[in-house]
Design a protein around this motif. Structure first.
Motif, PDB file in Angstrom:
ATOM      1  N   TYR A  27       0.821  -1.211   0.000  1.00 31.41           N
ATOM      2  CA  TYR A  27       0.000   0.000   0.000  1.00 31.41           C
ATOM      3  C   TYR A  27       0.856   1.262   0.000  1.00 31.41           C
ATOM      4  CZ  TYR A  27      -3.795  -3.183   1.223  1.00 31.41           C
ATOM      5  OH  TYR A  27      -4.710  -4.201   1.225  1.00 31.41           O
ATOM      6  N   ASP A  28       0.361   2.291  -0.637  1.00 36.28           N
ATOM      7  CA  ASP A  28       1.048   3.583  -0.707  1.00 36.28           C
ATOM      8  C   ASP A  28       0.846   4.326   0.613  1.00 36.28           C
ATOM      9  OD1 ASP A  28       2.078   6.061  -1.286  1.00 36.28           O
ATOM     10  OD2 ASP A  28       1.153   6.202  -3.266  1.00 36.28           O
ATOM     11  N   VAL A  29       1.940   4.644   1.294  1.00 38.32           N
ATOM     12  CA  VAL A  29       1.842   5.359   2.566  1.00 38.32           C
ATOM     13  C   VAL A  29       2.055   6.857   2.394  1.00 38.32           C
ATOM     14  CG1 VAL A  29       2.572   3.349   3.896  1.00 38.32           C
ATOM     15  CG2 VAL A  29       4.293   4.973   3.073  1.00 38.32           C
ATOM     16  N   VAL A  32      -1.796  10.023   0.839  1.00 40.64           N
ATOM     17  CA  VAL A  32      -2.878  10.034   1.826  1.00 40.64           C
ATOM     18  C   VAL A  32      -3.256  11.488   2.108  1.00 40.64           C
ATOM     19  CG1 VAL A  32      -2.173   7.858   2.897  1.00 40.64           C
ATOM     20  CG2 VAL A  32      -1.223  10.017   3.728  1.00 40.64           C
ATOM     21  N   LEU A  41      -4.317   6.470   8.395  1.00 41.20           N
ATOM     22  CA  LEU A  41      -4.370   5.596   7.230  1.00 41.20           C
ATOM     23  C   LEU A  41      -2.965   5.159   6.827  1.00 41.20           C
ATOM     24  CD1 LEU A  41      -5.856   4.231   4.899  1.00 41.20           C
ATOM     25  CD2 LEU A  41      -5.777   6.428   3.663  1.00 41.20           C
ATOM     26  N   ALA A  42      -2.026   6.112   6.845  1.00 39.94           N
ATOM     27  CA  ALA A  42      -0.646   5.783   6.496  1.00 39.94           C
ATOM     28  C   ALA A  42      -0.062   4.771   7.479  1.00 39.94           C
ATOM     29  CB  ALA A  42       0.203   7.052   6.474  1.00 39.94           C
ATOM     30  N   ARG A  45      -1.521   1.351   6.754  1.00 42.00           N
ATOM     31  CA  ARG A  45      -0.922   0.794   5.540  1.00 42.00           C
ATOM     32  C   ARG A  45       0.503   0.318   5.783  1.00 42.00           C
ATOM     33  NH1 ARG A  45      -2.832   4.919   0.638  1.00 42.00           N
ATOM     34  NH2 ARG A  45      -5.007   4.217   0.553  1.00 42.00           N
ATOM     35  N   SER A  46       1.252   1.034   6.616  1.00 42.59           N
ATOM     36  CA  SER A  46       2.632   0.629   6.896  1.00 42.59           C
ATOM     37  C   SER A  46       2.663  -0.692   7.651  1.00 42.59           C
ATOM     38  CB  SER A  46       3.361   1.720   7.683  1.00 42.59           C
ATOM     39  OG  SER A  46       2.849   1.834   8.998  1.00 42.59           O
ATOM     40  N   ALA A  48       0.362  -3.029   7.414  1.00 39.71           N
ATOM     41  CA  ALA A  48       0.005  -4.037   6.412  1.00 39.71           C
ATOM     42  C   ALA A  48       1.194  -4.367   5.530  1.00 39.71           C
ATOM     43  CB  ALA A  48      -1.171  -3.555   5.572  1.00 39.71           C
ATOM     44  N   ASN A  49       1.951  -3.341   5.128  1.00 40.04           N
ATOM     45  CA  ASN A  49       3.133  -3.578   4.296  1.00 40.04           C
ATOM     46  C   ASN A  49       4.133  -4.481   5.000  1.00 40.04           C
ATOM     47  OD1 ASN A  49       2.112  -1.954   2.297  1.00 40.04           O
ATOM     48  ND2 ASN A  49       3.332  -0.159   2.843  1.00 40.04           N
TER      49      ASN A  49
END
Length: 214
Positions: A27-29, A32, A41-42, A45-46, A48-49
């Protein structure tokens, strides 16, 4: 291991692990919203990455090994199926040289407030058969001497049967150890076995060793 934190991953089966490793998009962190919600959100996502990256490492170890033991000699025992499946995954990760020092598996059902004699034997069969298969599996990869297994529970049982043909929570419990390097030439007991005729004032077995010292 990370610079600021250590990451962990919990999975229920190797198929899920493979799915995460093969299909998990990063995912793009950076793209956002510039606000508090965007920061959260960031962060999500981090995390999840990191999970996806770690999943790939686990999958490599899993795929580098095979299962070399029969974990399900009694297919009708669901407790055995549950515990055996978990230990089969752990054995493959150990033999695949993942490098993790501590693994935890779990088996529920020991909170036997009622009908204890009806299902406690199947739980003990699950522990015995699964641990036997686990060490046969590890031995096939020359790893059985490197692995120590310990049971743990957050509570024990009392001595007296209750009104529902079970036993209630107690303050003392055994811990079982398994491993290729354990010395079997001496007593199989560490510490003093509790006296069944000398419980405390609440009916609990009196323990010899505080679990926090183990």
């Amino acid at each position: 291991r990370g610079n600021s934190a250590d990451m962990g991953l919990t999975v229920s089966n190797p198929e899920l692990l493979s799915e995460i490793a093969e299909n998990g998009a990063l995912y793009d962190v950076l793209d956002v919203p510039d606000c508090y919600a965007g920061e959260q959100l960031a962060f999500a996502r981090s995390i999840a990455n990191n999970t996806f990256i770690y999943a790939g490492t686990i999958k490599e170890a899993y795929d580098a090994s095979t299962t070399d033991a029969e974990y399900f000699p009694n297919p009708d025992n669901q407790n055995l199926n549950n515990l055996g499946r978990q230990l089969a995954i752990v054995a493959r990760l150990i033999k695949g040289n993942l490098g993790t020092k501590v693994y935890m598996v779990e088996l529920g059902g020991f909170d036997t407030h009622e009908g204890q004699v009806g299902y406690h034997p199947s739980l003990m069969e699950a522990v015995a058969e699964a641990m036997n298969a686990f060490y046969i599996d590890l031995a096939a990869g020359d790893q059985s001497q490197n692995v120590l297994t310990m049971t743990a529970s957050e509570f024990g049982r009392r001595i007296e049967e209750n009104g529902s043909l079970g036993t209630d929570h107690g303050a003392s419990a055994p811990l079982l150890f398994f491993g290729g390097e354990l010395d079997n030439s001496e007593s199989n007991f560490i510490g003093n076995p509790p006296d069944l005729n000398d419980p405390d004032e609440e009916g609990n077995l009196q323990f010899d060793t505080d679990f926090r010292n183990i």
